[in-house]
Design a protein around this motif. Structure first.
Motif, PDB file in Angstrom:
ATOM      1  N   VAL A 202     -14.976  19.077  13.835  1.00 18.11           N
ATOM      2  CA  VAL A 202     -13.554  18.098  14.248  1.00 18.11           C
ATOM      3  C   VAL A 202     -13.440  17.007  13.444  1.00 18.11           C
ATOM      4  CG1 VAL A 202     -12.081  17.061  15.839  1.00 18.11           C
ATOM      5  CG2 VAL A 202     -13.541  18.634  16.555  1.00 18.11           C
ATOM      6  N   LEU A 203     -14.748  16.741  12.831  1.00 20.97           N
ATOM      7  CA  LEU A 203     -14.571  15.398  12.209  1.00 20.97           C
ATOM      8  C   LEU A 203     -15.010  15.506  10.530  1.00 20.97           C
ATOM      9  CD1 LEU A 203     -17.439  13.110  14.113  1.00 20.97           C
ATOM     10  CD2 LEU A 203     -15.483  12.916  14.079  1.00 20.97           C
ATOM     11  N   MET A 204     -15.148  17.094  10.134  1.00 24.26           N
ATOM     12  CA  MET A 204     -15.628  17.162   9.342  1.00 24.26           C
ATOM     13  C   MET A 204     -13.521  17.989   8.443  1.00 24.26           C
ATOM     14  SD  MET A 204     -19.077  19.037   8.367  1.00 24.26           S
ATOM     15  CE  MET A 204     -18.282  19.891   7.085  1.00 24.26           C
TER      16      MET A 204
ATOM     17  N   ALA B 185     -25.580  23.302   9.274  1.00 23.65           N
ATOM     18  CA  ALA B 185     -24.616  24.160   8.592  1.00 23.65           C
ATOM     19  C   ALA B 185     -23.485  25.335   9.580  1.00 23.65           C
ATOM     20  CB  ALA B 185     -26.135  25.035   8.893  1.00 23.65           C
ATOM     21  N   PHE B 186     -23.321  25.002  10.926  1.00 24.13           N
ATOM     22  CA  PHE B 186     -22.540  25.636  11.935  1.00 24.13           C
ATOM     23  C   PHE B 186     -21.287  25.077  11.463  1.00 24.13           C
ATOM     24  CE2 PHE B 186     -26.339  28.639  13.389  1.00 24.13           C
ATOM     25  CZ  PHE B 186     -25.096  29.438  13.924  1.00 24.13           C
ATOM     26  N   SER B 187     -21.789  23.616  11.272  1.00 28.96           N
ATOM     27  CA  SER B 187     -20.051  23.162  11.826  1.00 28.96           C
ATOM     28  C   SER B 187     -19.433  22.626   9.908  1.00 28.96           C
ATOM     29  CB  SER B 187     -20.735  21.599  11.692  1.00 28.96           C
ATOM     30  OG  SER B 187     -21.391  20.702  10.676  1.00 28.96           O
ATOM     31  N   THR B 188     -20.490  23.243   9.142  1.00 25.67           N
ATOM     32  CA  THR B 188     -19.947  23.454   7.264  1.00 25.67           C
ATOM     33  C   THR B 188     -19.624  25.094   7.781  1.00 25.67           C
ATOM     34  OG1 THR B 188     -22.042  22.259   6.722  1.00 25.67           O
ATOM     35  CG2 THR B 188     -20.344  23.575   5.426  1.00 25.67           C
ATOM     36  N   ILE B 189     -20.097  25.872   8.626  1.00 26.28           N
ATOM     37  CA  ILE B 189     -19.405  27.181   8.681  1.00 26.28           C
ATOM     38  C   ILE B 189     -17.691  27.464   9.409  1.00 26.28           C
ATOM     39  CG2 ILE B 189     -20.014  29.400   9.443  1.00 26.28           C
ATOM     40  CD1 ILE B 189     -22.312  29.095   8.709  1.00 26.28           C
TER      41      ILE B 189
ATOM     42  N   PHE C 223      -1.041  15.822  12.257  1.00 27.68           N
ATOM     43  CA  PHE C 223      -2.242  15.892  12.770  1.00 27.68           C
ATOM     44  C   PHE C 223      -3.530  15.842  12.072  1.00 27.68           C
ATOM     45  CE2 PHE C 223       1.149  18.227  15.078  1.00 27.68           C
ATOM     46  CZ  PHE C 223      -0.054  17.210  16.696  1.00 27.68           C
ATOM     47  N   VAL C 224      -3.903  16.422  10.384  1.00 25.90           N
ATOM     48  CA  VAL C 224      -5.135  15.619   9.839  1.00 25.90           C
ATOM     49  C   VAL C 224      -5.054  14.018   9.541  1.00 25.90           C
ATOM     50  CG1 VAL C 224      -5.902  16.269   7.469  1.00 25.90           C
ATOM     51  CG2 VAL C 224      -4.545  17.864   7.945  1.00 25.90           C
ATOM     52  N   ASP C 225      -3.828  13.112   9.235  1.00 27.46           N
ATOM     53  CA  ASP C 225      -3.723  11.705   8.853  1.00 27.46           C
ATOM     54  C   ASP C 225      -4.500  11.451  10.476  1.00 27.46           C
ATOM     55  OD1 ASP C 225      -3.356  12.007   6.450  1.00 27.46           O
ATOM     56  OD2 ASP C 225      -0.678  11.635   7.543  1.00 27.46           O
ATOM     57  N   VAL C 226      -4.057  11.691  11.646  1.00 25.12           N
ATOM     58  CA  VAL C 226      -4.353  11.874  12.350  1.00 25.12           C
ATOM     59  C   VAL C 226      -5.650  12.115  12.951  1.00 25.12           C
ATOM     60  CG1 VAL C 226      -4.406  11.797  15.618  1.00 25.12           C
ATOM     61  CG2 VAL C 226      -2.087  11.546  14.044  1.00 25.12           C
ATOM     62  N   MET C 227      -6.372  13.027  13.038  1.00 24.03           N
ATOM     63  CA  MET C 227      -7.727  12.904  13.585  1.00 24.03           C
ATOM     64  C   MET C 227      -8.714  12.332  11.969  1.00 24.03           C
ATOM     65  SD  MET C 227      -7.678  17.539  13.315  1.00 24.03           S
ATOM     66  CE  MET C 227      -8.959  17.650  13.257  1.00 24.03           C
ATOM     67  N   THR C 228      -7.838  11.819  10.849  1.00 30.40           N
ATOM     68  CA  THR C 228      -9.098  11.023  10.348  1.00 30.40           C
ATOM     69  C   THR C 228      -9.553  10.072  10.955  1.00 30.40           C
ATOM     70  OG1 THR C 228      -7.692  12.505   8.790  1.00 30.40           O
ATOM     71  CG2 THR C 228      -8.949   9.967   7.655  1.00 30.40           C
ATOM     72  N   GLY C 229      -8.768   9.267  11.626  1.00 33.83           N
ATOM     73  CA  GLY C 229      -9.045   8.133  12.443  1.00 33.83           C
ATOM     74  C   GLY C 229      -9.731   7.928  13.946  1.00 33.83           C
ATOM     75  N   ILE C 230     -10.100   9.457  14.343  1.00 27.18           N
ATOM     76  CA  ILE C 230     -10.200   9.423  15.323  1.00 27.18           C
ATOM     77  C   ILE C 230     -11.627   9.371  15.782  1.00 27.18           C
ATOM     78  CG2 ILE C 230     -11.353  11.453  17.106  1.00 27.18           C
ATOM     79  CD1 ILE C 230      -9.142  13.141  16.429  1.00 27.18           C
ATOM     80  N   PRO C 231     -12.399   8.095  16.709  1.00 24.41           N
ATOM     81  CA  PRO C 231     -13.383   7.997  16.720  1.00 24.41           C
ATOM     82  C   PRO C 231     -14.606   9.088  17.179  1.00 24.41           C
ATOM     83  CG  PRO C 231     -12.163   6.601  18.296  1.00 24.41           C
ATOM     84  CD  PRO C 231     -12.018   7.473  17.902  1.00 24.41           C
ATOM     85  N   SER C 232     -16.199   8.749  16.506  1.00 27.16           N
ATOM     86  CA  SER C 232     -16.476  10.159  16.434  1.00 27.16           C
ATOM     87  C   SER C 232     -17.143  10.675  17.807  1.00 27.16           C
ATOM     88  CB  SER C 232     -17.938   9.669  15.554  1.00 27.16           C
ATOM     89  OG  SER C 232     -19.037   8.820  16.247  1.00 27.16           O
TER      90      SER C 232
END
Length: 374
Positions: A231-233, A158-162, A191-200
């Motif tokens: 960061v992943l969402m 919930a907090f990550s969604t907020i 940067f959005v494209d870079v963040m898409t491939g970041i390992p969890s």
């Protein structure tokens, strides 16, 4: 001289039907081939030990081969080639369902016995190997549950969604409505494209390091895990929202501007409600993407056996970490069955939560989508 009119003889109905149906398969032919393929596939899968996966593979192959052969014999090679690719698509669809059905069947088979009221409404606080050994020896129900992990999963998600949804939606609105290909929008897209491939695990290390600098090293709380998951969402929310906003017709914006409506109000009252269905689906996908993460939670929130309702204090457990530790470190090393039962029940509960999220997204999309008249 007399005129005579020749009356043509009526063509029998049976002959007309025969000419029209000649060279065409009857309606029952393909279902019959499918049923035969299912029976033969089930029989063939028993040769090396019956399994649903092998039965579906055999059924798909036999169906494609049988349906194509029958079509070539009756309707000719040209129609047979067309039918081959059509049935090949059907066969690939059946093959694509194999992992889903196999996972659901396995989780239901092993998880349902552990879905008890004790599992849903108790925590692992005070549970030891001796308790599990006693349960196995006496044949009594397994004690200890995942209530604390369910609370942790709901709060952290919930907090990550907020955190993620407002940031992601505002970034997407800027890219579509204000950016117009300028340098800032290009930088955001990069940067959005870079963040898409970041390992969890990298996201978890980032959040842990950030809060370690602010509050001191080894800081583990639920809010740290929420930041790591956000960061992943965020990339998923940005991408899905951006694509949904792009498909909103420009005529709607122009009509609103022609009436003198300001741009921010056009976006909030016209553009977003029109795309809310796709936006809700994208947010749901983002939540489903992170709700099963394990590595960033271990780094940021740790694992706890007690119930913790405060994401700003102390360690907190989630269902993925609960499953991980129940399998990796059973409560009783000599009797691992109770821990395995808890892990499978938690996996089933996690799947149910994701399904509820999807249903909720569909309901939200239906409620807030533009109403159409006649």
């Amino acid at each position: 001289m007399t005129n005579t009119t020749l009356t043509p003889l009526p063509v029998p109905v049976t002959s007309r039907r025969n000419r029209l149906s000649k060279g065409r398969l009857p309606r029952w032919a393909i279902p019959a081939v499918g049923l035969s393929a299912l029976i033969l596939g089930a029989a063939g899968s028993t040769l090396g030990g019956f399994s649903i996966a092998s039965m579906m593979i055999y059924t798909a192959l036999l169906f494609v081969a049988g349906a194509t052969t029958v079509t070539v014999i009756v309707e000719g090679r040209r129609q047979g080639t067309n039918s081959f690719f059509t049935y090949l698509i059907y066969g690939c669809f059946i093959l694509a369902l194999i992992p889903l059905i196999s996972v659901l069947y396995t989780v239901l088979e092993r998880g349902l016995p552990g879905m008890t009221s004790n599992f849903l409404f108790t925590s692992m606080n005070g549970m030891t190997g001796a308790v599990d050994n006693q349960s196995v020896a006496d044949g009594t129900p397994v004690l200890g549950g995942a209530y604390h992990a369910v609370i942790g999963t709901l709060l952290i998600t919930a907090f990550s969604t907020i955190i993620s949804v407002p940031i992601g939606m505002l970034a997407a609105i800027y890219l579509v409505e204000y950016g117009q290909g300028n340098s800032l929008s290009r930088g955001i897209t990069f940067f959005v494209d870079v963040m898409t491939g970041i390992p969890s695990i990298v996201a978890g290390l980032f959040a842990g390091a950030l809060f370690g600098v602010i509050f001191g090293p080894s800081t583990r709380m639920g809010i740290v895990a929420a930041v790591a998951l956000s960061v992943l969402m965020i990339p998923t929310v940005v991408r899905s929202t951006e694509e949904m906003l792009k498909i909103v017709p420009n005529e709607l914006r122009e009509a609103s501007y022609a009436l003198g409506v300001r741009k921010w109000r056009t976006i909030s009252q016209v553009v977003i409600p029109t795309a809310i269905s796709g936006i809700a689906s994208g947010v749901t996908l983002a939540i489903a993407r992170v709700i099963g993460e394990t590595a960033p939670i271990l780094v940021t929130a740790g694992l706890a056996n007690n119930i913790n309702f405060n994401v700003f204090s102390n360690w907190m457990a989630t269902l993925p970490t609960f499953i991980y530790y129940q399998i990796l470190s059973p409560t009783s090393p000599t009797n691992i069955d109770p821990s395995a039962q808890r892990a499978w029940a938690a996996a089933l509960l996690l799947i149910i939560m994701v399904m509820v999220l999807n249903l909720g997204a569909r309901l939200i999309a239906r409620v807030f989508s533009p109403k159409t008249g006649r």
